[in-house]
Design an enzyme around this catalytic site. Sequence first.
Site, short mmCIF file in Angstrom:
data_model
loop_
_atom_site.label_atom_id
_atom_site.label_comp_id
_atom_site.label_asym_id
_atom_site.label_seq_id
_atom_site.Cartn_x
_atom_site.Cartn_y
_atom_site.Cartn_z
N ASP A 7 18.56 -68.14 -42.81
CA ASP A 7 19.20 -69.20 -43.60
C ASP A 7 20.71 -68.94 -43.57
OD1 ASP A 7 19.70 -67.17 -45.44
OD2 ASP A 7 18.78 -68.19 -47.14
N HIS A 8 21.44 -69.67 -44.40
CA HIS A 8 22.90 -69.52 -44.42
C HIS A 8 23.32 -68.11 -44.87
CE1 HIS A 8 21.29 -71.03 -48.17
NE2 HIS A 8 22.31 -70.48 -48.82
N CYS A 64 17.79 -63.44 -44.46
CA CYS A 64 18.38 -64.31 -45.50
C CYS A 64 19.35 -63.43 -46.29
CB CYS A 64 17.33 -65.00 -46.37
SG CYS A 64 16.39 -63.94 -47.48
N THR A 66 19.16 -61.68 -49.11
CA THR A 66 18.57 -60.40 -49.49
C THR A 66 17.44 -59.97 -48.56
OG1 THR A 66 16.97 -61.54 -50.88
CG2 THR A 66 19.00 -60.79 -51.96
N ILE A 68 14.60 -61.09 -49.09
CA ILE A 68 13.41 -61.20 -49.95
C ILE A 68 12.71 -62.56 -49.78
CG2 ILE A 68 12.59 -61.23 -52.34
CD1 ILE A 68 14.90 -59.27 -53.02
N GLY A 69 13.47 -63.63 -49.96
CA GLY A 69 12.85 -64.95 -49.91
C GLY A 69 12.21 -65.25 -48.56
N HIS A 97 2.71 -47.92 -38.70
CA HIS A 97 1.56 -48.00 -39.62
C HIS A 97 1.12 -49.43 -39.91
CE1 HIS A 97 1.96 -43.71 -41.57
NE2 HIS A 97 2.00 -43.68 -40.26
N HIS A 132 -5.00 -47.17 -39.19
CA HIS A 132 -4.07 -48.22 -39.60
C HIS A 132 -4.58 -49.60 -39.19
CE1 HIS A 132 -1.41 -45.05 -40.75
NE2 HIS A 132 -1.42 -44.56 -39.52
C1 RB5 Z 1 20.53 -68.14 -50.61
O1 RB5 Z 1 21.59 -68.32 -51.48
C2 RB5 Z 1 19.72 -66.93 -51.00
O2 RB5 Z 1 19.01 -67.19 -52.16
C3 RB5 Z 1 18.78 -66.54 -49.89
O3 RB5 Z 1 19.51 -66.28 -48.73
C4 RB5 Z 1 17.94 -65.31 -50.12
O4 RB5 Z 1 18.72 -64.23 -50.54
C5 RB5 Z 1 16.74 -65.50 -50.93
O5 RB5 Z 1 15.88 -64.61 -51.08
#
Ligand code: RB5
Length: 144
Positions: A7-8, A64, A66, A68-69, A97, A132
């Site tokens: 993503d951005h 992305c 973090t 995470i998303g 693993h 595994h």
């Molecule tokens: C985008 O602003 C941000 O929320 C996305 O890149 C990411 O970090 C989400 O988990």
Amino acid sequence: MIAIGSDHGGFELKEEIKKYLLQKGYEVKDFGVDSPTSVDYPDIAKTTCASIVSGECEKGILVCGTGIGISISANKIHGIRAALCGDCYSAKMAKEHNNANVLALGGRVIGPNLALEIVEAWLNAEFQGGRHQNRIEKIHMLEC
Ligand code: RB5
């Protein structure tokens, strides 16, 4: 073929990784984004991972802000094992693993030098199979 997408929030790092992989002679398919314009990371996870599930690409790297998303999104897709890594040991283990077929990174969390080392650690590691494999099969039995 390595699928890559961001993503951005991961755009800059995705571009760095793509450049690095191409320099190293890997084949790369880029699923965007092509600019830092705001997009929704599940959309990028979907298109990038579809190419892995179909067999067009062997593995993928998602970025992305973090990590995470985009990793949560990727792990919703049947057949995807995405590992969010911020260190080289985890990246190596993610392949040895967990046979992670997607590496997720946080473009706003780690710098490009560490990111490239993490990418290398993941690409150069080999799945160890054995016990595994059984665990991975159990992971996929959780898919609903
Ligand atoms: C985008 O602003 C941000 O929320 C996305 O890149 C990411 O970090 C989400 O988990």
